[in-house]
Write a protein that holds these residues in place. Structure first.
Motif, PDB file in Angstrom:
ATOM      1  N   LEU A 262      87.986  53.993  59.188  1.00 26.73           N
ATOM      2  CA  LEU A 262      87.689  52.562  59.089  1.00 26.73           C
ATOM      3  C   LEU A 262      88.860  51.825  58.435  1.00 26.73           C
ATOM      4  O   LEU A 262      89.215  50.715  58.831  1.00 26.73           O
ATOM      5  N   LYS A 263      89.470  52.456  57.436  1.00 25.38           N
ATOM      6  CA  LYS A 263      90.600  51.839  56.732  1.00 25.38           C
ATOM      7  C   LYS A 263      91.790  51.634  57.683  1.00 25.38           C
ATOM      8  O   LYS A 263      92.422  50.573  57.668  1.00 25.38           O
ATOM      9  N   GLU A 264      92.090  52.632  58.511  1.00 24.11           N
ATOM     10  CA  GLU A 264      93.201  52.502  59.468  1.00 24.11           C
ATOM     11  C   GLU A 264      92.909  51.404  60.485  1.00 24.11           C
ATOM     12  O   GLU A 264      93.780  50.589  60.792  1.00 24.11           O
ATOM     13  N   LEU A 265      91.679  51.367  60.994  1.00 26.72           N
ATOM     14  CA  LEU A 265      91.323  50.341  61.968  1.00 26.72           C
ATOM     15  C   LEU A 265      91.361  48.957  61.332  1.00 26.72           C
ATOM     16  O   LEU A 265      91.786  47.989  61.962  1.00 26.72           O
ATOM     17  N   SER A 266      90.965  48.863  60.082  1.00 23.56           N
ATOM     18  CA  SER A 266      91.027  47.588  59.362  1.00 23.56           C
ATOM     19  C   SER A 266      92.472  47.098  59.269  1.00 23.56           C
ATOM     20  O   SER A 266      92.759  45.931  59.523  1.00 23.56           O
ATOM     21  N   ARG A 267      93.377  48.001  58.913  1.00 22.42           N
ATOM     22  CA  ARG A 267      94.791  47.636  58.800  1.00 22.42           C
ATOM     23  C   ARG A 267      95.346  47.175  60.153  1.00 22.42           C
ATOM     24  O   ARG A 267      96.057  46.181  60.231  1.00 22.42           O
ATOM     25  N   LEU A 268      94.990  47.871  61.210  1.00 24.41           N
ATOM     26  CA  LEU A 268      95.504  47.544  62.542  1.00 24.41           C
ATOM     27  C   LEU A 268      94.904  46.258  63.114  1.00 24.41           C
ATOM     28  O   LEU A 268      95.561  45.536  63.852  1.00 24.41           O
ATOM     29  N   SER A 269      93.649  45.985  62.786  1.00 27.77           N
ATOM     30  CA  SER A 269      92.942  44.850  63.399  1.00 27.77           C
ATOM     31  C   SER A 269      92.911  43.600  62.527  1.00 27.77           C
ATOM     32  O   SER A 269      92.668  42.505  63.021  1.00 27.77           O
ATOM     33  N   GLY A 270      93.119  43.783  61.213  1.00 27.08           N
ATOM     34  CA  GLY A 270      93.000  42.643  60.305  1.00 27.08           C
ATOM     35  C   GLY A 270      91.559  42.303  59.964  1.00 27.08           C
ATOM     36  O   GLY A 270      91.277  41.255  59.388  1.00 27.08           O
ATOM     37  N   ILE A 271      90.626  43.174  60.311  1.00 28.54           N
ATOM     38  CA  ILE A 271      89.204  42.976  60.022  1.00 28.54           C
ATOM     39  C   ILE A 271      88.860  43.884  58.847  1.00 28.54           C
ATOM     40  O   ILE A 271      89.234  45.058  58.835  1.00 28.54           O
ATOM     41  N   SER A 272      88.155  43.364  57.861  1.00 31.38           N
ATOM     42  CA  SER A 272      87.878  44.132  56.647  1.00 31.38           C
ATOM     43  C   SER A 272      87.073  45.399  56.945  1.00 31.38           C
ATOM     44  O   SER A 272      86.312  45.460  57.920  1.00 31.38           O
ATOM     45  N   VAL A 273      87.255  46.405  56.078  1.00 29.70           N
ATOM     46  CA  VAL A 273      86.528  47.667  56.210  1.00 29.70           C
ATOM     47  C   VAL A 273      85.024  47.418  56.159  1.00 29.70           C
ATOM     48  O   VAL A 273      84.269  47.974  56.963  1.00 29.70           O
ATOM     49  N   SER A 274      84.586  46.552  55.228  1.00 28.53           N
ATOM     50  CA  SER A 274      83.146  46.305  55.113  1.00 28.53           C
ATOM     51  C   SER A 274      82.592  45.639  56.364  1.00 28.53           C
ATOM     52  O   SER A 274      81.493  45.969  56.817  1.00 28.53           O
ATOM     53  N   HIS A 275      83.362  44.714  56.952  1.00 33.60           N
ATOM     54  CA  HIS A 275      82.898  44.045  58.173  1.00 33.60           C
ATOM     55  C   HIS A 275      82.841  45.052  59.331  1.00 33.60           C
ATOM     56  O   HIS A 275      81.897  45.035  60.131  1.00 33.60           O
ATOM     57  N   LEU A 276      83.853  45.928  59.432  1.00 33.07           N
ATOM     58  CA  LEU A 276      83.844  46.954  60.484  1.00 33.07           C
ATOM     59  C   LEU A 276      82.656  47.894  60.314  1.00 33.07           C
ATOM     60  O   LEU A 276      82.001  48.255  61.295  1.00 33.07           O
ATOM     61  N   SER A 277      82.365  48.278  59.069  1.00 32.87           N
ATOM     62  CA  SER A 277      81.229  49.160  58.810  1.00 32.87           C
ATOM     63  C   SER A 277      79.919  48.495  59.231  1.00 32.87           C
ATOM     64  O   SER A 277      79.064  49.114  59.870  1.00 32.87           O
ATOM     65  N   LYS A 278      79.760  47.220  58.867  1.00 33.30           N
ATOM     66  CA  LYS A 278      78.559  46.488  59.266  1.00 33.30           C
ATOM     67  C   LYS A 278      78.463  46.383  60.791  1.00 33.30           C
ATOM     68  O   LYS A 278      77.381  46.502  61.362  1.00 33.30           O
ATOM     69  N   LEU A 279      79.612  46.165  61.456  1.00 35.25           N
ATOM     70  CA  LEU A 279      79.625  46.085  62.919  1.00 35.25           C
ATOM     71  C   LEU A 279      79.159  47.409  63.524  1.00 35.25           C
ATOM     72  O   LEU A 279      78.310  47.428  64.414  1.00 35.25           O
ATOM     73  N   GLU A 280      79.715  48.511  63.035  1.00 32.22           N
ATOM     74  CA  GLU A 280      79.358  49.825  63.573  1.00 32.22           C
ATOM     75  C   GLU A 280      77.884  50.165  63.343  1.00 32.22           C
ATOM     76  O   GLU A 280      77.310  50.954  64.084  1.00 32.22           O
ATOM     77  N   ASN A 281      77.295  49.568  62.336  1.00 34.36           N
ATOM     78  CA  ASN A 281      75.867  49.783  62.057  1.00 34.36           C
ATOM     79  C   ASN A 281      74.996  48.671  62.642  1.00 34.36           C
ATOM     80  O   ASN A 281      73.825  48.550  62.291  1.00 34.36           O
ATOM     81  N   ASP A 282      75.593  47.836  63.501  1.00 31.93           N
ATOM     82  CA  ASP A 282      74.900  46.745  64.186  1.00 31.93           C
ATOM     83  C   ASP A 282      74.204  45.800  63.212  1.00 31.93           C
ATOM     84  O   ASP A 282      73.115  45.298  63.482  1.00 31.93           O
ATOM     85  N   LYS A 283      74.861  45.513  62.088  1.00 35.68           N
ATOM     86  CA  LYS A 283      74.324  44.585  61.089  1.00 35.68           C
ATOM     87  C   LYS A 283      75.090  43.272  61.068  1.00 35.68           C
ATOM     88  O   LYS A 283      74.794  42.384  60.281  1.00 35.68           O
ATOM     89  N   THR A 284      76.096  43.144  61.927  1.00 33.96           N
ATOM     90  CA  THR A 284      76.854  41.901  62.042  1.00 33.96           C
ATOM     91  C   THR A 284      77.457  41.829  63.428  1.00 33.96           C
ATOM     92  O   THR A 284      77.438  42.805  64.174  1.00 33.96           O
ATOM     93  N   LYS A 285      77.988  40.665  63.755  1.00 34.77           N
ATOM     94  CA  LYS A 285      78.664  40.455  65.029  1.00 34.77           C
ATOM     95  C   LYS A 285      80.050  39.909  64.745  1.00 34.77           C
ATOM     96  O   LYS A 285      80.326  39.431  63.651  1.00 34.77           O
ATOM     97  N   LEU A 286      80.920  39.970  65.740  1.00 28.36           N
ATOM     98  CA  LEU A 286      82.269  39.424  65.631  1.00 28.36           C
ATOM     99  C   LEU A 286      82.473  38.345  66.678  1.00 28.36           C
ATOM    100  O   LEU A 286      81.852  38.383  67.743  1.00 28.36           O
TER     101      LEU A 286
END
Length: 183
Positions: free
Chosen positions: A18-42
């Motif tokens: 998640l940390k590597e993807l956050s660095r590459l995408s500019g999206i925070s680790v917490s937001h990516l985690s919430k996305l992967e758990n279907d608790k938020t949208k982008l």
């Protein structure tokens, strides 16, 4: 398959944390985690950044179900994106829902005075067919074409390009197709 599970599967297939993807995408680790758990949208823009970071077309993320090799799209159907440009909102209706598609047909509808935004270039070829309205197409630094209903262009997308609806009152409707898909 839910969007979050698709993102997680692609991320894990590429062995990204998640940390590597956050660095590459500019999206925070917490937001990516919430996305992967279907608790938020982008937003679509954030999903584009995520797709770029993962090295996949946006359609691989947004279109979460495999479909048959033939995929009819009935009138009024298709994957719809409402995109705001600097001038006006633009409606993009993608006419294929196959993640494996090698081309990306779409119908773009935009009001009088609207444009595609700043010039840009991308990989591949594109065709541009005016279904309704009057459109000015800019290609490279000096070439412009004023296009009317029934006019058609085929061009190399590596050259910076953009377009605008030059009609006084009517919306413009374009049939376009990119290869390879850009989202």
């Amino acid at each position: 398959m839910p969007l979050g599970k698709v993102v997680k599967r692609i991320r894990e297939d590429r062995s990204f944390t998640l940390k590597e993807l956050s660095r590459l995408s500019g999206i925070s680790v917490s937001h990516l985690s919430k996305l992967e758990n279907d608790k938020t949208k982008l937003s679509v823009d954030a999903l584009r950044k995520l797709a770029d970071a993962l090295g996949v077309p946006l359609s691989n993320i947004m279109m979460t179900q495999e479909v048959p090799r033939i995929s009819p799209v009935r009138a009024g159907e298709g994957f719809v994106v409402n995109r705001d440009t600097a001038s006006h909102p633009v409606l993009e209706r993608y006419l294929t829902i196959r993640r494996s598609a090698r081309m990306q047909p779409m119908i773009m509808t935009f009001p009088a005075g609207a444009d595609s935004g700043p010039v840009y270039s991308h990989l591949g070829d594109e065709f541009f067919y005016v279904l309704e309205g009057e459109v000015r197409f800019y290609y490279g630094e000096e070439t412009t074409f004023d296009m009317l209903r029934g006019d058609f262009l085929y061009y190399d997308c590596g050259v910076p390009h953009r377009w605008e609806n030059i009609g006084k009152k009517e919306e413009a409707v374009l049939l376009m197709c990119n290869t390879p898909p850009v989202i």
